[in-house]
Design a protein around this motif. Structure first.
Motif, PDB file in Angstrom:
ATOM      1  N   MET A  77       0.841  -1.192   0.000  1.00 13.95           N
ATOM      2  CA  MET A  77       0.000   0.000   0.000  1.00 13.95           C
ATOM      3  C   MET A  77       0.874   1.239   0.000  1.00 13.95           C
ATOM      4  SD  MET A  77      -2.981   1.108   2.702  1.00 13.95           S
ATOM      5  CE  MET A  77      -1.814   1.358   4.045  1.00 13.95           C
ATOM      6  N   ASP A  78       0.499   2.267  -0.810  1.00 15.56           N
ATOM      7  CA  ASP A  78       1.263   3.488  -0.882  1.00 15.56           C
ATOM      8  C   ASP A  78       0.778   4.481   0.162  1.00 15.56           C
ATOM      9  OD1 ASP A  78       2.602   2.439  -2.956  1.00 15.56           O
ATOM     10  OD2 ASP A  78       1.706   3.692  -4.505  1.00 15.56           O
ATOM     11  N   THR A  79       1.692   5.295   0.641  1.00 15.01           N
ATOM     12  CA  THR A  79       1.333   6.391   1.529  1.00 15.01           C
ATOM     13  C   THR A  79       0.977   7.591   0.683  1.00 15.01           C
ATOM     14  OG1 THR A  79       3.608   7.140   1.629  1.00 15.01           O
ATOM     15  CG2 THR A  79       2.915   5.536   3.278  1.00 15.01           C
ATOM     16  N   ASP A  80       0.559   8.659   1.325  1.00 20.05           N
ATOM     17  CA  ASP A  80       0.177   9.870   0.595  1.00 20.05           C
ATOM     18  C   ASP A  80       1.325  10.424  -0.230  1.00 20.05           C
ATOM     19  OD1 ASP A  80      -2.320   9.684   1.677  1.00 20.05           O
ATOM     20  OD2 ASP A  80      -1.911  11.043   3.359  1.00 20.05           O
ATOM     21  N   GLY A  81       2.545  10.218   0.192  1.00 21.72           N
ATOM     22  CA  GLY A  81       3.694  10.753  -0.526  1.00 21.72           C
ATOM     23  C   GLY A  81       4.085   9.920  -1.722  1.00 21.72           C
ATOM     24  N   GLY A  82       3.378   8.818  -1.952  1.00 23.15           N
ATOM     25  CA  GLY A  82       3.681   7.985  -3.107  1.00 23.15           C
ATOM     26  C   GLY A  82       4.774   6.968  -2.867  1.00 23.15           C
ATOM     27  N   ILE A  83       5.374   6.940  -1.685  1.00 24.63           N
ATOM     28  CA  ILE A  83       6.414   5.965  -1.363  1.00 24.63           C
ATOM     29  C   ILE A  83       5.759   4.773  -0.694  1.00 24.63           C
ATOM     30  CG2 ILE A  83       8.527   5.549  -0.074  1.00 24.63           C
ATOM     31  CD1 ILE A  83       9.089   8.530  -0.195  1.00 24.63           C
ATOM     32  N   PRO A  84       5.979   3.574  -1.183  1.00 24.28           N
ATOM     33  CA  PRO A  84       5.354   2.397  -0.573  1.00 24.28           C
ATOM     34  C   PRO A  84       5.663   2.299   0.915  1.00 24.28           C
ATOM     35  CG  PRO A  84       6.365   1.832  -2.667  1.00 24.28           C
ATOM     36  CD  PRO A  84       6.797   3.232  -2.349  1.00 24.28           C
ATOM     37  N   ASP A  85       4.673   1.864   1.677  1.00 28.04           N
ATOM     38  CA  ASP A  85       4.850   1.738   3.124  1.00 28.04           C
ATOM     39  C   ASP A  85       6.018   0.827   3.473  1.00 28.04           C
ATOM     40  OD1 ASP A  85       2.776   3.425   3.667  1.00 28.04           O
ATOM     41  OD2 ASP A  85       1.285   1.845   3.979  1.00 28.04           O
ATOM     42  N   VAL A  86       6.193  -0.261   2.687  1.00 27.64           N
ATOM     43  CA  VAL A  86       7.246  -1.216   3.012  1.00 27.64           C
ATOM     44  C   VAL A  86       8.623  -0.577   2.870  1.00 27.64           C
ATOM     45  CG1 VAL A  86       7.429  -2.179   0.674  1.00 27.64           C
ATOM     46  CG2 VAL A  86       8.061  -3.574   2.667  1.00 27.64           C
ATOM     47  N   VAL A  87       8.767   0.348   1.914  1.00 24.82           N
ATOM     48  CA  VAL A  87      10.046   1.034   1.742  1.00 24.82           C
ATOM     49  C   VAL A  87      10.345   1.891   2.965  1.00 24.82           C
ATOM     50  CG1 VAL A  87      11.315   2.731   0.369  1.00 24.82           C
ATOM     51  CG2 VAL A  87       9.878   1.023  -0.764  1.00 24.82           C
ATOM     52  N   LYS A  88       9.335   2.608   3.434  1.00 30.00           N
ATOM     53  CA  LYS A  88       9.514   3.444   4.628  1.00 30.00           C
ATOM     54  C   LYS A  88       9.809   2.588   5.856  1.00 30.00           C
ATOM     55  CE  LYS A  88       6.955   7.567   3.325  1.00 30.00           C
ATOM     56  NZ  LYS A  88       5.985   8.589   3.776  1.00 30.00           N
ATOM     57  N   THR A  89       9.109   1.451   5.950  1.00 30.85           N
ATOM     58  CA  THR A  89       9.326   0.569   7.104  1.00 30.85           C
ATOM     59  C   THR A  89      10.737   0.004   7.109  1.00 30.85           C
ATOM     60  OG1 THR A  89       6.983  -0.042   7.138  1.00 30.85           O
ATOM     61  CG2 THR A  89       8.521  -1.504   8.283  1.00 30.85           C
ATOM     62  N   MET A  90      11.174  -0.493   5.944  1.00 30.58           N
ATOM     63  CA  MET A  90      12.512  -1.073   5.879  1.00 30.58           C
ATOM     64  C   MET A  90      13.593  -0.009   6.079  1.00 30.58           C
ATOM     65  SD  MET A  90      12.083  -4.239   5.741  1.00 30.58           S
ATOM     66  CE  MET A  90      13.857  -4.472   5.812  1.00 30.58           C
TER      67      MET A  90
END
Length: 311
Positions: free
Chosen positions: A1-14
């Motif tokens: 799922m993407d966040t509002d900023g367009g960066i996938p949540d998994v990328v932010k989490t990792m």
């Protein structure tokens, strides 16, 4: 799922997980006391005091780019689409042979190893390959079913199977793990040879093991993500939680292999001699430790373990 900023949540989490780990390691390094002999700091074994390990690790580092390049070409050009079960076997067995046959055909490892003057059963490279081969077998034969049950992983390529695991991957694991453990040896050795012994270095050592375990597991999952015949029910969970689950393997094996047969080249009285039977038992024993840890996690998650053949 993407966040509002367009960066996938998994990328932010990792990014958050790995960034936090790096920050903690940086803090631990900052409070270390440098070793009195700063010339001893090294990633590789000392070729004077540990020439057998030095030759084995240099040989492994020399061969590693070849098998990685072969896999990269296969995945990048989707050559696997034309593979049969026999093709997978040929590729994985073929890529594992430079490790498995090195103690027999190249005992000097091309780096002047004293193994060349030893009996086959006494060579460090023989014992290192046996330790990793037993570990790889246990991992595929047993641990893979924890991935099937807990992470809902599946292999769907054509394959000859043993206990519902592609036989080709028993061999692929050997060259993967051979490389992983040489790199972990290098990092752990750097810690030991760079800083003064004590509680702070021990905490750093443990921290490096934890980071390497998680990072190695994550990078393997990421690099094979474009291979469509190894899939997860939830790939994002495979990256985050699955990397921690897979990392349990290395929490045990990285420090163990770093210390394995450490006195082989020692000339001191009372130095321990490790036999092939010692090697086999050691790998089996630590393999059981890993299996218990995996099962403790499975029990905590209340997930049944299913071990069986494909329907």
């Amino acid at each position: 799922m993407d966040t509002d900023g367009g960066i996938p949540d998994v990328v932010k989490t990792m990014t958050a997980i790995l960034g936090t780990m790096v920050a903690i390691l940086a803090g631990l390094i900052a409070v270390q006391t440098p070793a009195q002999d700063d010339t001893a700091s090294t990633f590789l074994p000392d070729p004077r005091s540990q020439p057998s390990k030095y030759a084995y690790e240099c040989y492994s580092l020399f061969y590693t780019p070849f098998w990685i390049s072969a896999f990269a070409v296969i995945v990048a050009f989707q050559l696997y689409e034309d593979f049969t079960a026999w093709t997978y076997n040929a590729v994985c067995v073929g890529l594992s042979l430079p490790f498995l046959l090195q103690p027999i055909l190249f005992p000097s490892a091309c780096f002047h190893s004293p193994d060349a003057k030893r009996q086959l059963s006494e060579r460090y490279s023989t014992k290192a390959n046996l330790w990793l081969a037993v570990y790889s077998f246990i991992g595929n034969y047993w641990y893979t079913h924890y991935f099937y049950s807990v992470l809902k992983a599946t292999y769907t390529m054509p394959a000859h199977r043993l206990n519902n695991v592609p036989i080709a991957f028993y061999f692929a694991t050997h060259f993967y793990f051979s490389t992983y453990h040489v790199f972990s040896n290098a990092c752990l050795r750097k810690v030991v040879t760079t800083f003064e012994a004590g509680a702070r270095r021990t905490v750093l050592y443990v921290g490096v093991v934890v980071f390497l375990s998680y990072f190695t597991a994550f990078m393997e999952t990421l690099t094979i993500s474009s291979f469509p015949y190894y899939s997860f029910e939830d790939r994002n969970m495979a990256y985050t939680v699955g990397s921690a689950f897979y990392g349990i393997y290395f929490l045990v094996s990285f420090p163990t292999f770093h210390a394995f047969d450490d006195e082989l080249d020692s000339t001191e009285d009372g130095s321990k001699s490790v036999t092939l039977w010692d090697t086999f038992v050691s790998s089996c024993g630590y393999g059981m430790v890993i299996m218990c840890l995996l099962d403790f996690v499975r029990l905590y998650l209340d997930i049944p373990l299913v071990v069986g053949i494909m329907p």
